[in-house]
Design a protein around this motif. Structure first.
Motif, PDB file in Angstrom:
ATOM      1  N   ARG A 237       1.429  -1.290 -15.784  1.00 50.22           N
ATOM      2  CA  ARG A 237       0.390  -1.400 -16.808  1.00 50.22           C
ATOM      3  C   ARG A 237       1.011  -1.407 -18.203  1.00 50.22           C
ATOM      4  NH1 ARG A 237      -4.354  -3.286 -18.536  1.00 50.22           N
ATOM      5  NH2 ARG A 237      -5.293  -1.886 -20.019  1.00 50.22           N
ATOM      6  N   ALA A 238       1.962  -0.517 -18.445  1.00 47.59           N
ATOM      7  CA  ALA A 238       2.626  -0.461 -19.753  1.00 47.59           C
ATOM      8  C   ALA A 238       3.382  -1.760 -20.032  1.00 47.59           C
ATOM      9  CB  ALA A 238       3.568   0.731 -19.812  1.00 47.59           C
ATOM     10  N   ALA A 239       4.059  -2.293 -19.028  1.00 45.95           N
ATOM     11  CA  ALA A 239       4.780  -3.555 -19.205  1.00 45.95           C
ATOM     12  C   ALA A 239       3.811  -4.704 -19.466  1.00 45.95           C
ATOM     13  CB  ALA A 239       5.639  -3.847 -17.974  1.00 45.95           C
ATOM     14  N   ASP A 240       2.691  -4.724 -18.759  1.00 48.68           N
ATOM     15  CA  ASP A 240       1.685  -5.772 -18.967  1.00 48.68           C
ATOM     16  C   ASP A 240       1.128  -5.732 -20.393  1.00 48.68           C
ATOM     17  OD1 ASP A 240       1.966  -6.663 -16.377  1.00 48.68           O
ATOM     18  OD2 ASP A 240       0.137  -5.697 -15.642  1.00 48.68           O
ATOM     19  N   VAL A 241       0.816  -4.544 -20.885  1.00 46.10           N
ATOM     20  CA  VAL A 241       0.265  -4.401 -22.236  1.00 46.10           C
ATOM     21  C   VAL A 241       1.309  -4.796 -23.272  1.00 46.10           C
ATOM     22  CG1 VAL A 241      -0.588  -2.726 -23.925  1.00 46.10           C
ATOM     23  CG2 VAL A 241      -1.474  -2.701 -21.590  1.00 46.10           C
ATOM     24  N   ALA A 242       2.555  -4.359 -23.099  1.00 47.22           N
ATOM     25  CA  ALA A 242       3.615  -4.690 -24.050  1.00 47.22           C
ATOM     26  C   ALA A 242       3.851  -6.201 -24.103  1.00 47.22           C
ATOM     27  CB  ALA A 242       4.905  -3.958 -23.677  1.00 47.22           C
ATOM     28  N   LEU A 243       3.889  -6.847 -22.956  1.00 47.49           N
ATOM     29  CA  LEU A 243       4.088  -8.287 -22.915  1.00 47.49           C
ATOM     30  C   LEU A 243       2.911  -9.025 -23.559  1.00 47.49           C
ATOM     31  CD1 LEU A 243       5.819 -10.683 -21.973  1.00 47.49           C
ATOM     32  CD2 LEU A 243       4.540 -10.620 -19.825  1.00 47.49           C
ATOM     33  N   ALA A 244       1.692  -8.563 -23.289  1.00 48.23           N
ATOM     34  CA  ALA A 244       0.510  -9.186 -23.884  1.00 48.23           C
ATOM     35  C   ALA A 244       0.530  -9.068 -25.405  1.00 48.23           C
ATOM     36  CB  ALA A 244      -0.758  -8.561 -23.313  1.00 48.23           C
ATOM     37  N   LEU A 245       0.933  -7.918 -25.921  1.00 51.78           N
ATOM     38  CA  LEU A 245       1.002  -7.742 -27.375  1.00 51.78           C
ATOM     39  C   LEU A 245       2.079  -8.632 -27.997  1.00 51.78           C
ATOM     40  CD1 LEU A 245       0.487  -3.886 -27.727  1.00 51.78           C
ATOM     41  CD2 LEU A 245      -1.091  -5.715 -28.375  1.00 51.78           C
ATOM     42  N   MET A 246       3.215  -8.747 -27.336  1.00 44.52           N
ATOM     43  CA  MET A 246       4.280  -9.619 -27.851  1.00 44.52           C
ATOM     44  C   MET A 246       3.825 -11.077 -27.875  1.00 44.52           C
ATOM     45  SD  MET A 246       7.948  -8.105 -26.528  1.00 44.52           S
ATOM     46  CE  MET A 246       7.682  -8.650 -24.874  1.00 44.52           C
ATOM     47  N   LEU A 247       3.163 -11.516 -26.799  1.00 43.85           N
ATOM     48  CA  LEU A 247       2.680 -12.898 -26.756  1.00 43.85           C
ATOM     49  C   LEU A 247       1.577 -13.144 -27.779  1.00 43.85           C
ATOM     50  CD1 LEU A 247       2.706 -13.559 -22.911  1.00 43.85           C
ATOM     51  CD2 LEU A 247       4.275 -14.456 -24.643  1.00 43.85           C
ATOM     52  N   LEU A 248       0.748 -12.139 -28.010  1.00 39.31           N
ATOM     53  CA  LEU A 248      -0.300 -12.268 -29.025  1.00 39.31           C
ATOM     54  C   LEU A 248       0.317 -12.424 -30.411  1.00 39.31           C
ATOM     55  CD1 LEU A 248      -3.314 -12.243 -29.692  1.00 39.31           C
ATOM     56  CD2 LEU A 248      -3.152  -9.765 -29.899  1.00 39.31           C
ATOM     57  N   LEU A 249       1.361 -11.667 -30.704  1.00 39.05           N
ATOM     58  CA  LEU A 249       2.043 -11.792 -31.994  1.00 39.05           C
ATOM     59  C   LEU A 249       2.684 -13.172 -32.144  1.00 39.05           C
ATOM     60  CD1 LEU A 249       3.698  -8.281 -32.414  1.00 39.05           C
ATOM     61  CD2 LEU A 249       1.855  -9.270 -33.780  1.00 39.05           C
ATOM     62  N   LEU A 250       3.286 -13.677 -31.077  1.00 37.68           N
ATOM     63  CA  LEU A 250       3.893 -15.004 -31.130  1.00 37.68           C
ATOM     64  C   LEU A 250       2.849 -16.108 -31.294  1.00 37.68           C
ATOM     65  CD1 LEU A 250       6.652 -14.750 -28.372  1.00 37.68           C
ATOM     66  CD2 LEU A 250       6.982 -15.010 -30.840  1.00 37.68           C
ATOM     67  N   ALA A 251       1.696 -15.941 -30.681  1.00 34.45           N
ATOM     68  CA  ALA A 251       0.652 -16.964 -30.734  1.00 34.45           C
ATOM     69  C   ALA A 251      -0.246 -16.840 -31.958  1.00 34.45           C
ATOM     70  CB  ALA A 251      -0.202 -16.894 -29.469  1.00 34.45           C
ATOM     71  N   SER A 252      -0.151 -15.759 -32.718  1.00 34.11           N
ATOM     72  CA  SER A 252      -1.079 -15.528 -33.823  1.00 34.11           C
ATOM     73  C   SER A 252      -1.063 -16.627 -34.892  1.00 34.11           C
ATOM     74  CB  SER A 252      -0.865 -14.146 -34.443  1.00 34.11           C
ATOM     75  OG  SER A 252       0.433 -14.028 -34.959  1.00 34.11           O
ATOM     76  N   PRO A 253       0.079 -17.222 -35.266  1.00 29.46           N
ATOM     77  CA  PRO A 253      -0.008 -18.326 -36.246  1.00 29.46           C
ATOM     78  C   PRO A 253      -0.834 -19.505 -35.734  1.00 29.46           C
ATOM     79  CG  PRO A 253       2.251 -17.538 -36.082  1.00 29.46           C
ATOM     80  CD  PRO A 253       1.478 -16.869 -34.986  1.00 29.46           C
TER      81      PRO A 253
ATOM     82  N   ALA B  62       0.809  -1.213   0.000  1.00 37.53           N
ATOM     83  CA  ALA B  62       0.000   0.000   0.000  1.00 37.53           C
ATOM     84  C   ALA B  62       0.843   1.265   0.000  1.00 37.53           C
ATOM     85  CB  ALA B  62      -0.941   0.000   1.201  1.00 37.53           C
ATOM     86  N   ALA B  63       1.998   1.250   0.628  1.00 38.04           N
ATOM     87  CA  ALA B  63       2.799   2.463   0.773  1.00 38.04           C
ATOM     88  C   ALA B  63       3.309   2.996  -0.563  1.00 38.04           C
ATOM     89  CB  ALA B  63       3.964   2.201   1.719  1.00 38.04           C
ATOM     90  N   GLY B  64       3.898   2.150  -1.437  1.00 37.00           N
ATOM     91  CA  GLY B  64       4.506   2.664  -2.652  1.00 37.00           C
ATOM     92  C   GLY B  64       3.968   2.076  -3.927  1.00 37.00           C
ATOM     93  N   ALA B  65       2.871   1.383  -3.877  1.00 32.57           N
ATOM     94  CA  ALA B  65       2.364   0.688  -5.053  1.00 32.57           C
ATOM     95  C   ALA B  65       1.855   1.637  -6.123  1.00 32.57           C
ATOM     96  CB  ALA B  65       1.255  -0.280  -4.654  1.00 32.57           C
ATOM     97  N   GLY B  66       1.293   2.762  -5.751  1.00 34.27           N
ATOM     98  CA  GLY B  66       0.693   3.677  -6.717  1.00 34.27           C
ATOM     99  C   GLY B  66       1.671   4.275  -7.690  1.00 34.27           C
ATOM    100  N   GLN B  67       2.893   4.488  -7.282  1.00 33.90           N
ATOM    101  CA  GLN B  67       3.859   5.143  -8.161  1.00 33.90           C
ATOM    102  C   GLN B  67       4.326   4.242  -9.300  1.00 33.90           C
ATOM    103  OE1 GLN B  67       6.973   6.314  -5.570  1.00 33.90           O
ATOM    104  NE2 GLN B  67       7.750   4.253  -5.238  1.00 33.90           N
ATOM    105  N   TYR B  68       4.216   2.932  -9.135  1.00 37.19           N
ATOM    106  CA  TYR B  68       4.650   2.005 -10.168  1.00 37.19           C
ATOM    107  C   TYR B  68       3.506   1.503 -11.037  1.00 37.19           C
ATOM    108  CZ  TYR B  68       8.898   1.969  -7.420  1.00 37.19           C
ATOM    109  OH  TYR B  68      10.010   2.348  -6.748  1.00 37.19           O
ATOM    110  N   ALA B  69       2.283   1.868 -10.735  1.00 39.38           N
ATOM    111  CA  ALA B  69       1.127   1.351 -11.466  1.00 39.38           C
ATOM    112  C   ALA B  69       1.183   1.666 -12.963  1.00 39.38           C
ATOM    113  CB  ALA B  69      -0.166   1.860 -10.845  1.00 39.38           C
ATOM    114  N   PRO B  70       1.505   2.889 -13.395  1.00 37.78           N
ATOM    115  CA  PRO B  70       1.559   3.145 -14.845  1.00 37.78           C
ATOM    116  C   PRO B  70       2.657   2.337 -15.547  1.00 37.78           C
ATOM    117  CG  PRO B  70       1.469   5.211 -13.631  1.00 37.78           C
ATOM    118  CD  PRO B  70       1.672   4.124 -12.628  1.00 37.78           C
ATOM    119  N   VAL B  71       3.781   2.151 -14.888  1.00 35.87           N
ATOM    120  CA  VAL B  71       4.877   1.382 -15.475  1.00 35.87           C
ATOM    121  C   VAL B  71       4.473  -0.086 -15.592  1.00 35.87           C
ATOM    122  CG1 VAL B  71       7.276   0.630 -15.152  1.00 35.87           C
ATOM    123  CG2 VAL B  71       6.608   2.981 -14.607  1.00 35.87           C
TER     124      VAL B  71
END
Length: 111
Positions: A48-64, A37-46
């Motif tokens: 989220r961006a890492a989660d989206v980037a990883l999801a897109l990379m995995l989607l590209l790998l799984a697309s075939p 709870a103390a410091g979690a808010g400051q890393y939330a945007p980072v």
């Protein structure tokens, strides 16, 4: 071997600190909200961006594989390729999931 009374004394001795303060039960990992709870808010945007980037990379790998599955569904049965369903998520908020259909079309109606 410990008897019940001896065990209770051990529990009492382990559950309080000098000065009368109580120690919450369980290891720190069992209480993630307290720890983060103390410091979690400051890393939330980072995060989220890492989660989206990883999801897109995995989607590209799984697309075939996804395209092959879609082609097999279309060639072997009638009906749509993608199955959608509304489910209840966190906090009771509904969301829609999309999956490659692996059952007969309208199988819920048939059962």
């Amino acid at each position: 071997m410990l008897k019940c009374a001896e065990t209770q004394h051990l529990v009492d001795a382990c559950s309080s600190q000098p000065g009368g303060r109580s120690i919450p039960p369980g290891p720190p990992l069992a209480r993630p909200k307290e720890r983060l709870a103390a410091g979690a808010g400051q890393y939330a945007p980072v995060k989220r961006a890492a989660d989206v980037a990883l999801a897109l990379m995995l989607l590209l790998l799984a697309s075939p594989l996804l395209l092959l599955a879609a082609l097999l569904v279309k060639l072997t049965s009638r009906g749509p390729i993608v199955y959608s369903q509304t489910r209840v998520g966190r906090g009771g908020k509904p969301f829609t999931i999309y999956k490659v259909r692996t059952m007969y079309h309208d199988c819920e109606r048939l059962s």
